[in-house]
Motif scaffolding. Structure first.
Motif, mmCIF file in Angstrom:
data_model
loop_
_atom_site.group_PDB
_atom_site.id
_atom_site.type_symbol
_atom_site.label_atom_id
_atom_site.label_comp_id
_atom_site.label_asym_id
_atom_site.label_seq_id
_atom_site.Cartn_x
_atom_site.Cartn_y
_atom_site.Cartn_z
ATOM 1 N N GLY A 55 9.296 -4.627 -2.788
ATOM 2 C CA GLY A 55 9.930 -4.984 -4.058
ATOM 3 C C GLY A 55 8.945 -5.636 -5.016
ATOM 4 N N ILE A 56 8.026 -6.420 -4.472
ATOM 5 C CA ILE A 56 7.032 -7.105 -5.328
ATOM 6 C C ILE A 56 6.096 -6.070 -5.972
ATOM 7 C CG2 ILE A 56 5.035 -8.691 -5.281
ATOM 8 C CD1 ILE A 56 6.711 -10.315 -3.179
ATOM 9 N N ILE A 57 5.726 -5.050 -5.207
ATOM 10 C CA ILE A 57 4.872 -3.990 -5.784
ATOM 11 C C ILE A 57 5.623 -3.311 -6.938
ATOM 12 C CG2 ILE A 57 3.777 -1.742 -5.320
ATOM 13 C CD1 ILE A 57 2.181 -4.110 -4.167
ATOM 14 N N GLN A 58 6.915 -3.074 -6.749
ATOM 15 C CA GLN A 58 7.707 -2.465 -7.835
ATOM 16 C C GLN A 58 7.775 -3.388 -9.052
ATOM 17 O OE1 GLN A 58 9.044 0.611 -8.290
ATOM 18 N NE2 GLN A 58 7.833 1.043 -6.476
ATOM 19 N N LEU A 59 7.939 -4.693 -8.806
ATOM 20 C CA LEU A 59 7.969 -5.656 -9.926
ATOM 21 C C LEU A 59 6.687 -5.557 -10.743
ATOM 22 C CD1 LEU A 59 9.330 -9.077 -8.525
ATOM 23 C CD2 LEU A 59 10.481 -7.501 -10.091
ATOM 24 N N LEU A 60 5.550 -5.512 -10.034
ATOM 25 C CA LEU A 60 4.258 -5.458 -10.731
ATOM 26 C C LEU A 60 4.132 -4.152 -11.505
ATOM 27 C CD1 LEU A 60 1.974 -6.882 -7.880
ATOM 28 C CD2 LEU A 60 2.575 -8.049 -9.987
ATOM 29 N N LYS A 61 4.411 -3.031 -10.812
ATOM 30 C CA LYS A 61 4.242 -1.716 -11.455
ATOM 31 C C LYS A 61 5.135 -1.584 -12.678
ATOM 32 C CE LYS A 61 2.434 1.102 -7.810
ATOM 33 N NZ LYS A 61 2.602 2.120 -6.792
ATOM 34 N N ARG A 62 6.393 -1.963 -12.511
ATOM 35 C CA ARG A 62 7.352 -1.766 -13.596
ATOM 36 C C ARG A 62 7.190 -2.807 -14.709
ATOM 37 N NH1 ARG A 62 12.293 1.517 -11.821
ATOM 38 N NH2 ARG A 62 11.565 2.549 -9.941
ATOM 39 N N SER A 63 6.329 -3.803 -14.475
ATOM 40 C CA SER A 63 6.036 -4.762 -15.550
ATOM 41 C C SER A 63 4.694 -4.445 -16.182
ATOM 42 C CB SER A 63 6.010 -6.195 -15.001
ATOM 43 O OG SER A 63 7.210 -6.494 -14.360
ATOM 44 N N GLY A 64 4.108 -3.309 -15.778
ATOM 45 C CA GLY A 64 2.832 -2.877 -16.369
ATOM 46 C C GLY A 64 1.650 -3.698 -15.898
ATOM 47 N N ILE A 65 1.737 -4.293 -14.691
ATOM 48 C CA ILE A 65 0.620 -5.108 -14.180
ATOM 49 C C ILE A 65 -0.122 -4.312 -13.114
ATOM 50 C CG2 ILE A 65 0.005 -7.234 -12.935
ATOM 51 C CD1 ILE A 65 2.686 -8.395 -14.221
ATOM 52 N N SER A 66 -1.370 -3.987 -13.400
ATOM 53 C CA SER A 66 -2.163 -3.200 -12.446
ATOM 54 C C SER A 66 -2.825 -4.128 -11.424
ATOM 55 C CB SER A 66 -3.209 -2.417 -13.232
ATOM 56 O OG SER A 66 -4.254 -2.049 -12.385
ATOM 57 N N VAL A 67 -2.913 -3.632 -10.181
ATOM 58 C CA VAL A 67 -3.496 -4.427 -9.099
ATOM 59 C C VAL A 67 -4.976 -4.065 -8.898
ATOM 60 C CG1 VAL A 67 -3.348 -4.880 -6.599
ATOM 61 C CG2 VAL A 67 -1.241 -4.661 -7.949
ATOM 62 N N GLU A 68 -5.296 -2.841 -9.254
ATOM 63 C CA GLU A 68 -6.628 -2.303 -8.961
ATOM 64 C C GLU A 68 -7.768 -3.220 -9.410
ATOM 65 O OE1 GLU A 68 -6.960 1.855 -9.069
ATOM 66 O OE2 GLU A 68 -8.943 1.796 -9.986
ATOM 67 N N GLY A 69 -8.629 -3.522 -8.450
ATOM 68 C CA GLY A 69 -9.825 -4.314 -8.739
ATOM 69 C C GLY A 69 -9.566 -5.803 -8.934
ATOM 70 N N LYS A 70 -8.296 -6.213 -8.865
ATOM 71 C CA LYS A 70 -7.980 -7.635 -9.128
ATOM 72 C C LYS A 70 -8.167 -8.477 -7.857
ATOM 73 C CE LYS A 70 -5.945 -6.976 -13.305
ATOM 74 N NZ LYS A 70 -4.562 -6.569 -13.484
ATOM 75 N N GLU A 71 -8.469 -9.739 -8.057
ATOM 76 C CA GLU A 71 -8.479 -10.714 -6.966
ATOM 77 C C GLU A 71 -7.027 -11.076 -6.666
ATOM 78 O OE1 GLU A 71 -10.771 -12.317 -5.111
ATOM 79 O OE2 GLU A 71 -12.599 -11.616 -6.116
ATOM 80 N N CYS A 72 -6.556 -10.741 -5.478
ATOM 81 C CA CYS A 72 -5.167 -11.038 -5.101
ATOM 82 C C CYS A 72 -5.186 -12.059 -3.970
ATOM 83 C CB CYS A 72 -4.464 -9.784 -4.597
ATOM 84 S SG CYS A 72 -4.510 -8.427 -5.773
ATOM 85 N N VAL A 73 -4.436 -13.124 -4.116
ATOM 86 C CA VAL A 73 -4.322 -14.100 -3.029
ATOM 87 C C VAL A 73 -2.856 -14.186 -2.631
ATOM 88 C CG1 VAL A 73 -4.627 -16.518 -2.333
ATOM 89 C CG2 VAL A 73 -6.341 -15.416 -3.800
ATOM 90 N N VAL A 74 -2.606 -14.029 -1.317
ATOM 91 C CA VAL A 74 -1.252 -14.162 -0.773
ATOM 92 C C VAL A 74 -1.234 -15.455 0.033
ATOM 93 C CG1 VAL A 74 0.495 -13.101 0.717
ATOM 94 C CG2 VAL A 74 -1.086 -11.634 -0.577
ATOM 95 N N ILE A 75 -0.315 -16.364 -0.295
ATOM 96 C CA ILE A 75 -0.192 -17.562 0.558
ATOM 97 C C ILE A 75 0.948 -17.291 1.529
ATOM 98 C CG2 ILE A 75 -0.112 -20.076 0.668
ATOM 99 C CD1 ILE A 75 -0.500 -20.235 -2.284
ATOM 100 N N GLY A 76 0.639 -17.258 2.812
ATOM 101 C CA GLY A 76 1.626 -16.955 3.859
ATOM 102 C C GLY A 76 1.226 -15.704 4.606
ATOM 103 N N ARG A 77 1.422 -15.718 5.917
ATOM 104 C CA ARG A 77 1.036 -14.556 6.750
ATOM 105 C C ARG A 77 2.152 -14.173 7.707
ATOM 106 N NH1 ARG A 77 -3.389 -17.365 10.876
ATOM 107 N NH2 ARG A 77 -2.353 -19.372 10.956
ATOM 108 N N SER A 78 3.415 -14.318 7.262
ATOM 109 C CA SER A 78 4.531 -13.925 8.133
ATOM 110 C C SER A 78 4.556 -12.407 8.258
ATOM 111 C CB SER A 78 5.862 -14.428 7.566
ATOM 112 O OG SER A 78 6.181 -13.717 6.389
ATOM 113 N N ASN A 79 5.223 -11.944 9.321
ATOM 114 C CA ASN A 79 5.283 -10.490 9.553
ATOM 115 C C ASN A 79 6.151 -9.779 8.523
ATOM 116 O OD1 ASN A 79 3.629 -10.654 11.761
ATOM 117 N ND2 ASN A 79 5.332 -10.928 13.189
ATOM 118 N N ILE A 80 7.119 -10.497 7.928
ATOM 119 C CA ILE A 80 8.011 -9.800 7.003
ATOM 120 C C ILE A 80 7.587 -9.927 5.537
ATOM 121 C CG2 ILE A 80 9.999 -9.822 8.550
ATOM 122 C CD1 ILE A 80 11.192 -12.023 6.777
ATOM 123 N N VAL A 81 6.780 -10.934 5.211
ATOM 124 C CA VAL A 81 6.352 -11.067 3.812
ATOM 125 C C VAL A 81 4.816 -11.027 3.675
ATOM 126 C CG1 VAL A 81 6.558 -12.339 1.640
ATOM 127 C CG2 VAL A 81 8.412 -12.485 3.289
ATOM 128 N N GLY A 82 4.150 -12.058 4.167
ATOM 129 C CA GLY A 82 2.719 -12.236 3.888
ATOM 130 C C GLY A 82 1.849 -11.057 4.315
#
Ligand code: NDP
Length: 281
Positions: free
Chosen positions: A143-170
């Motif tokens: 769902g988060i990928i859809q939020l980004l795509k549909r808001s016109g936010i590109s991920v390519e080449g960006k520094e992405c930091v995820v806080i959390g490493r759970s199996n279902i989210v992080g």
């Protein structure tokens, strides 16, 4: 001006698209069916199950409800899953978590056929995500990928930091951002100098499970901030893992809580149910 990423509107748009797809499938004689299993009557689980049934009804997905007693044994639950795995007219199987303590959650989730695992929790689906093969993806990060795509936010080449490493989210979040060609760092409770790490992020996804922990000093000027957390504060109002009022003025875009990531989870579950028909072919 900070862009408010509107999860309510985007999830409504996805549901409309799915409704149309389901109607077209019905015209061709194809019905989508989701089996939802709840063991016991934990009030929060009942609310989640109710919302899933409502979303199914709206989109035109047939839902089968299995409301089992708290005392249901692990063997009985496994037997039901085996039966549903066999049924050709059941496309998706969802077991609402948490399960009562006497039932081993891992054993139950592993028993759901990977092609019916619409939550995307089965190790085979997690493995598929890891190596870039087709399969079900955990609903919140998808769902988060859809939020980004549909808001016109590109991920390519960006520094992405995820806080959390759970199996279902992080973890699935990090894999999906990598798939989108982001440069991904995963932070967790043992990460040193967390603020330094998060201040590198062009896109910061926060799934830390601590109310309002992320303040402006964790965030780079102009970053995109996605808040996965859901909590109730002292006034019984919903809040996230991010201190919205403090962080929002510093961001280029941010998700609110409520109305950000939350509504996307059910929309993506519905999407997985619809996709299951093609995957099962
Ligand atoms: P977990 O509790 O399973 O994971 C939390 C993660 O945060 C862990 O990896 C943990 O590290 C890390 N962490 C904890 N404290 C710190 C810290 N001080 N610094 C850095 N990292 C830390 O949570 P979930 O992933 O299941 O959920 C996260 C949040 O998202 C919760 O608020 C939950 O309610 C919400 N949520 C919302 C959903 C939605 O639909 N919107 C769906 C699912 C969850 P470690 O691994 O080292 O312990």
């Amino acid at each position: 001006m900070t862009q408010l990423i509107d999860g309510k509107a985007i999830s409504a748009q996805i549901k409309e698209e799915l409704k149309e797809r389901v109607a077209t499938m019905k015209e061709r004689g194809v019905e989508v069916t989701l089996a939802v299993i709840q063991v016991g009557n934990d009030p929060a689980s009942s609310v989640y199950v109710g919302n899933k049934k409502k979303a199914c009804a709206y989109i035109g997905i047939h839902s089968l409800a299995y409301e089992l007693a708290e005392e249901t044994s692990e063997e009985e639950l496994l037997k039901l899953i085996d039966e549903l795995n066999e049924k050709k007219d059941v496309n998706g199987i969802l077991v609402q978590l948490p399960l009562p303590k006497h039932i081993n959650e891992e054993k139950i989730l592993d028993r759901i056929h990977p092609l019916k695992d619409v939550d995307g929790f089965h190790p085979q689906n997690v493995g598929s995500l890891c190596i870039g093969r087709k399969g079900f993806v955990s609903c919140t990060p998808a769902g988060i990928i859809q939020l980004l795509k549909r808001s016109g936010i590109s991920v390519e080449g960006k520094e992405c930091v995820v806080i959390g490493r759970s199996n279902i989210v992080g973890k699935p979040m990090a894999l999906l951002l990598l798939q989108e060609n982001g440069t991904v760092t995963v932070a967790h409770s043992k990460t040193r100098n967390l603020k330094e790490v998060t201040r590198r992020a062009d896109i910061l996804v926060v799934a830390v499970g601590k109310p309002k922990m992320i303040t402006a000093e964790y965030v780079k000027e102009g970053a995109v901030v996605i808040d996965v957390g859901i909590h109730r504060n002292e006034q019984n109002k919903l809040c996230g893992d991010v201190d919205f009022d403090d962080v929002a003025p510093k961001c280029s875009a941010i998700t609110p809580v409520p109305g950000g990531v939350g509504p996307m989870t059910i929309a993506m579950l519905m999407n997985n149910c619809v996709e299951s028909v093609a995957l099962q072919k």
